[in-house]
Design an enzyme around this catalytic site. Structure first.
Site, mmCIF file in Angstrom:
data_model
loop_
_atom_site.group_PDB
_atom_site.id
_atom_site.type_symbol
_atom_site.label_atom_id
_atom_site.label_comp_id
_atom_site.label_asym_id
_atom_site.label_seq_id
_atom_site.Cartn_x
_atom_site.Cartn_y
_atom_site.Cartn_z
ATOM 1 N N CYS A 183 -2.546 11.062 4.320
ATOM 2 C CA CYS A 183 -2.992 10.192 3.303
ATOM 3 C C CYS A 183 -2.940 11.111 1.802
ATOM 4 O O CYS A 183 -2.802 10.222 0.758
ATOM 5 C CB CYS A 183 -4.412 9.691 3.541
ATOM 6 N N GLU A 211 0.844 -0.990 -0.014
ATOM 7 C CA GLU A 211 -0.088 -0.083 0.070
ATOM 8 C C GLU A 211 1.073 1.309 -0.011
ATOM 9 O O GLU A 211 0.356 2.419 0.239
ATOM 10 C CB GLU A 211 -0.941 -0.302 1.340
ATOM 11 N N HIS A 213 -3.497 1.455 7.775
ATOM 12 C CA HIS A 213 -2.313 1.607 7.415
ATOM 13 C C HIS A 213 -1.344 2.392 8.373
ATOM 14 O O HIS A 213 -2.167 2.930 9.555
ATOM 15 C CB HIS A 213 -2.242 2.965 6.298
HETATM 16 O O1 SUG Z 1 -7.771 2.799 1.206
HETATM 17 N N1 SUG Z 1 -10.315 4.715 1.708
HETATM 18 C C1 SUG Z 1 -9.109 4.702 1.665
HETATM 19 C C2 SUG Z 1 -8.218 5.612 2.453
HETATM 20 C C3 SUG Z 1 -6.965 5.698 2.389
HETATM 21 C C4 SUG Z 1 -6.229 6.458 3.282
HETATM 22 N N2 SUG Z 1 -4.911 6.484 3.203
HETATM 23 C C5 SUG Z 1 -3.801 6.392 4.108
HETATM 24 N N3 SUG Z 1 -4.013 6.125 5.268
HETATM 25 N N4 SUG Z 1 -2.578 6.580 3.475
HETATM 26 C C6 SUG Z 1 -8.631 3.181 1.894
HETATM 27 O O2 SUG Z 1 -9.273 2.726 2.943
HETATM 28 C C7 SUG Z 1 -12.798 4.541 1.002
HETATM 29 C C8 SUG Z 1 -13.638 4.235 -0.116
HETATM 30 C C9 SUG Z 1 -15.280 4.157 0.000
HETATM 31 O O3 SUG Z 1 -15.525 3.234 1.045
HETATM 32 O O4 SUG Z 1 -15.873 4.641 -0.799
HETATM 33 C C10 SUG Z 1 -11.479 4.452 0.745
HETATM 34 O O5 SUG Z 1 -11.021 3.501 0.033
#
Ligand code: SUG
Length: 452
Positions: free
Chosen positions: A376, A182, A256
């Site tokens: 993020c 990731e 993460h």
């Molecule tokens: O992968 N949310 C993302 C958020 C990513 C955050 N990034 C970091 N922490 N670096 C994920 O969980 C939600 C999409 C939805 O449910 O519509 C989503 O993919």
């Protein structure tokens, strides 16, 4: 030696933020991401989301930081829907998938590429054997909606960081959970100055059969992925450490590592529950970091629970170095709204034993509701002066570009979107027109499948 003869550090840490795409929505796709699960099926506001992200970029550029922008992706992604057997013209494909498999329509429509901390792992030239900056796009293998990002992410990075003299682009790792990757969200670089050899910390949620695993939610990052990237980027093994995230923390919503820890230069800010063996990390850093004493800020459970950390995204703050050597914390508004979190931040800022002297909060609510905080939204790329001039100049944010992008957002983005709208052919058309114009604004060529 006269002080002006001393070698001044010249490399910078640039932030490349993802521009929120026109289909930003809440579909509850991300398992173990509490905010995304909670806000599933709520209406979203793509227009506000994009402006909020851009306002952060613009503010950082105005503070004098090198701030770039990465483009959103084409969504709904018709080529993947065709791959999954939905036939016909675009409008028919949308109608059929909505009728027969609405969950696939949602997965093909997420604007999740905005969270560029998951775009790639980046190793600065100071850490790699050939002195070039190495990029490996994350395969994002655990979730369907994210697994379709790496191809275009790789294209965008290769277009923006084009020079082979300065940049190396690797292919994403094979997309299977055993190689789950990731990106930078699970990778922290520590250094005395950006020019010097850095320490690269790869944090994983799962390794071999013997290691403890989270019981409820997927561990998205596998140790094998970090090991492969360290090899691909030709990192010196003495400067690499692989550490496991606490499985319980993953089950508590820390999907993460950047939800529970953040490092910048010689500073590591983390929660007590971040790592299985935090002491081993600190000892390695103390042993290896040359030229400066590391600073560790460990927030204890008794000061702040993991739940408060996850709800506020305190550890997803950005830490920025100011010219006088002090540091500024860039957090989400949610940190200010939780009195325990705000007290912890005030304590950090007031403590003379760490370099953080200042805090600024931003309204990123549209992204936060999907579990994406300030850190993020950005990918860090350390660049020396020659590498910096080799970056596509059109992606650097300044007032002129920010104003142009604000107008572009207002021209194309809706201010309300619900899941039923994702099948609207007009949304697809408007998104493609928007992205077509964006590739011209940012000088990205024919980046998208619909342009090829
Ligand atoms: O992968 N949310 C993302 C958020 C990513 C955050 N990034 C970091 N922490 N670096 C994920 O969980 C939600 C999409 C939805 O449910 O519509 C989503 O993919």
């Amino acid at each position: 030696m006269d002080s002006s003869d001393e070698k001044k550090p010249v490399s910078i840490e640039a932030n490349f933020d993802g521009l929120v795409g026109p289909t930003h929505n809440y579909a509850g796709l991300a398992q173990g991401n509490k905010a995304a699960e909670k806000n599933a099926e709520q209406p979203s506001n793509p227009h506000a989301a994009a402006l909020q992200g851009l306002a952060k970029m613009r503010a950082l550029a105005a503070m004098g930081f090198a701030q770039g922008v990465l483009p959103p992706q084409e969504r709904p992604h018709i080529p993947t829907l065709k791959l999954l057997g939905f036939e016909g013209r675009d409008a028919e494909v949308l109608m059929r998938v909505r009728r027969d498999a609405p969950e696939l329509l949602a997965a093909m429509s997420s604007a999740s590429s905005m969270w560029t901390a998951n775009a790639a792992t980046v190793s600065p030239g100071a850490d790699t054997r050939d002195g070039r900056v190495h990029f490996t796009p994350a395969n994002l293998a655990t979730h369907l909606h994210r697994s379709i990002e790496p191809v275009v992410t790789g294209r965008a990075l290769a277009t923006i960081f084009r020079s082979e003299k300065h940049f190396v682009h690797h292919a994403p790792l094979p997309a299977t959970p055993q190689m789950g990757d990731e990106g930078a969200a699970n990778h922290t670089r520590l250094c005395a100055e950006h020019d010097g050899h850095g320490l690269e910390l790869f944090v994983y949620g799962e390794a071999g059969e013997k290691d403890p695993k989270p019981a409820v939610h997927p561990a998205r990052q596998n140790r094998a992925a970090g090991e492969a990237i360290a090899r691909l980027h030709h990192l010196d093994p003495d400067y690499v450490h692989h550490a496991q995230q606490k499985p319980d923390a993953i089950d508590a919503g820390v999907f993460h590592n950047d939800v529970i820890a953040v490092g910048h230069r010689h500073l590591l800010l983390h929660h007590e529950q971040a790592f299985v063996d935090g002491k081993a990390i600190r000892n390695w850093v103390k042993r290896r970091l040359k030229g400066r004493d590391p600073v560790f800020i460990e927030i204890k459970d008794r000061e702040l629970s993991v739940e408060d950390a996850v709800n506020s995204y305190l550890f997803n703050s950005q830490i920025l170095s100011l010219p006088d050597g002090t540091m500024r914390l860039i957090c989400a508004h949610e940190c200010q709204e939780n009195h325990k979190v705000w007290a912890a931040i005030r304590r950090i800022v007031d403590d003379p034993l760490n370099p953080i002297t200042d805090v600024q909060s931003f309204d990123l609510r549209q992204s936060m509701r999907n579990g994406g905080g300030p850190a993020c939204l950005r990918l860090r790329v350390v660049l020396d002066p020659a590498q910096r001039t080799a970056v596509n100049p059109k992606v650097w944010i300044d007032d002129a570009l920010a104003i142009r992008l604000e107008a572009w957002i207002s021209k194309y983005y809706r201010d309300r979107l619900v899941l039923a709208d994702l099948a609207d052919p007009q949304l697809l058309d408007a998104s493609r027109s928007a992205l077509d114009e964006l590739t011209q604004i940012l000088g990205l060529g024919s980046l998208y499948d619909f342009q090829r």
